[in-house]
Scaffold this motif. Structure first.
Motif, PDB file in Angstrom:
ATOM      1  N   THR A  16     -37.246 -14.743   3.397  1.00  0.00           N
ATOM      2  CA  THR A  16     -36.661 -13.649   2.623  1.00  0.00           C
ATOM      3  C   THR A  16     -36.662 -12.366   3.446  1.00  0.00           C
ATOM      4  O   THR A  16     -35.676 -11.616   3.450  1.00  0.00           O
ATOM      5  N   ARG A  19     -33.858 -12.477   5.848  1.00  0.00           N
ATOM      6  CA  ARG A  19     -32.583 -12.254   5.149  1.00  0.00           C
ATOM      7  C   ARG A  19     -32.377 -10.761   4.890  1.00  0.00           C
ATOM      8  O   ARG A  19     -31.271 -10.242   5.032  1.00  0.00           O
ATOM      9  N   LEU A  20     -33.452 -10.066   4.489  1.00  0.00           N
ATOM     10  CA  LEU A  20     -33.361  -8.623   4.250  1.00  0.00           C
ATOM     11  C   LEU A  20     -33.050  -7.878   5.545  1.00  0.00           C
ATOM     12  O   LEU A  20     -32.233  -6.955   5.555  1.00  0.00           O
ATOM     13  N   GLN A  21     -33.682  -8.277   6.640  1.00  0.00           N
ATOM     14  CA  GLN A  21     -33.421  -7.628   7.929  1.00  0.00           C
ATOM     15  C   GLN A  21     -31.978  -7.864   8.372  1.00  0.00           C
ATOM     16  O   GLN A  21     -31.337  -6.963   8.927  1.00  0.00           O
ATOM     17  N   LEU A  29     -28.094  -2.549   3.459  1.00  0.00           N
ATOM     18  CA  LEU A  29     -29.288  -1.858   2.952  1.00  0.00           C
ATOM     19  C   LEU A  29     -29.573  -0.639   3.823  1.00  0.00           C
ATOM     20  O   LEU A  29     -29.357  -0.685   5.038  1.00  0.00           O
ATOM     21  N   GLU A  33     -34.506   1.368   1.714  1.00  0.00           N
ATOM     22  CA  GLU A  33     -34.394   0.165   0.878  1.00  0.00           C
ATOM     23  C   GLU A  33     -35.012  -1.037   1.587  1.00  0.00           C
ATOM     24  O   GLU A  33     -35.718  -1.842   0.972  1.00  0.00           O
ATOM     25  N   LEU A  34     -34.742  -1.165   2.877  1.00  0.00           N
ATOM     26  CA  LEU A  34     -35.314  -2.259   3.653  1.00  0.00           C
ATOM     27  C   LEU A  34     -36.842  -2.200   3.624  1.00  0.00           C
ATOM     28  O   LEU A  34     -37.497  -3.207   3.350  1.00  0.00           O
ATOM     29  N   ARG A  37     -38.161  -3.219   0.144  1.00  0.00           N
ATOM     30  CA  ARG A  37     -37.980  -4.641  -0.157  1.00  0.00           C
ATOM     31  C   ARG A  37     -38.850  -5.526   0.740  1.00  0.00           C
ATOM     32  O   ARG A  37     -39.351  -6.554   0.289  1.00  0.00           O
ATOM     33  N   LEU A  38     -39.015  -5.122   2.004  1.00  0.00           N
ATOM     34  CA  LEU A  38     -39.878  -5.914   2.884  1.00  0.00           C
ATOM     35  C   LEU A  38     -41.316  -5.914   2.381  1.00  0.00           C
ATOM     36  O   LEU A  38     -41.984  -6.955   2.386  1.00  0.00           O
ATOM     37  N   LEU A  53     -35.255  -9.697  -4.954  1.00  0.00           N
ATOM     38  CA  LEU A  53     -35.031  -8.867  -3.775  1.00  0.00           C
ATOM     39  C   LEU A  53     -33.702  -9.141  -3.080  1.00  0.00           C
ATOM     40  O   LEU A  53     -33.217  -8.317  -2.301  1.00  0.00           O
ATOM     41  N   ILE A  54     -33.120 -10.306  -3.326  1.00  0.00           N
ATOM     42  CA  ILE A  54     -31.888 -10.680  -2.615  1.00  0.00           C
ATOM     43  C   ILE A  54     -30.715 -10.946  -3.549  1.00  0.00           C
ATOM     44  O   ILE A  54     -29.628 -11.299  -3.100  1.00  0.00           O
TER      45      ILE A  54
END
Length: 184
Positions: A16, A19-21, A29, A33-34, A37-38, A53-54
């Motif tokens: 996850t 995916r956020l990165q 993002l 926000e990153l 969420r991280l 988160l995604i």
């Protein structure tokens, strides 16, 4: 227990976070926000926590908890070569075979769950060299179930396949890829 309330692993948290990165690098993002969420991803406890988160990001692969189904009534279900493997896979055929070759597949998960449903056919699963496969949850009424030198006990760092399901008039074989001999 609902699948979304199941506890996640460190690998789920890491996927996850990746995916956020990736979403940040695509401009989806902002930096704050990153960061937020991280932090939440790395402390998540359940699949629902990670999915929250995604949820607002485009899906580029099967999401946490997704199940891919491959069904065929009268023919073969076959996957081989370079294909993306979901975390959970259901494959079945009433009058055919299931042939899943994972040796050249892209497998982003440490554990792959496969549920088979066969009536009058066999399943052959080829796992990458060094992988392990647990077939204790698979039953065959009138066929053989075997692993060709593929161990069944989990090993640290090894890809782990968990195979469940049934075959009424068929069997299951799990094996490593055949050795390829090249001549010049």
């Amino acid at each position: 227990m609902s699948e979304m309330r199941m506890r996640v692993s460190d690998e789920d948290r890491e996927q996850t976070a990746q995916r956020l990165q990736r979403a940040f690098s695509e401009g989806r993002l902002t930096h704050p926000e990153l960061d937020e969420r991280l932090e939440r991803a790395l402390t998540a406890k359940t699949y629902a926590d990670l999915l929250a988160l995604i949820d607002d990001l485009p899906a580029d692969e099967p999401r946490v908890g997704d199940v891919v189904e491959l069904q065929q009534a009268n023919g073969a279900v076959k996957r081989s070569g370079d294909w993306a493997v979901p975390r959970r896979l259901r494959a079945g055929s009433k009058y055919g075979t299931v042939d899943l070759d994972f040796s050249d597949a892209v497998i982003p998960h440490q554990v792959v769950e496969i549920e088979l449903d066969l009536q009058y056919g066999n399943a052959r699963i080829t796992v990458p060299e060094g992988a392990v496969a647990n077939i204790d949850g698979f039953e065959s009424t009138w066929g053989a179930t075997r692993t060709d030198d593929v161990p069944s006990r989990p090993r640290p760092g090894a890809l782990y396949f968990v195979i469940t399901g049934r075959a009424k008039y068929g069997g299951l074989t799990v094996r490593y890829p055949r050795k390829r001999w090249f001549t010049h």
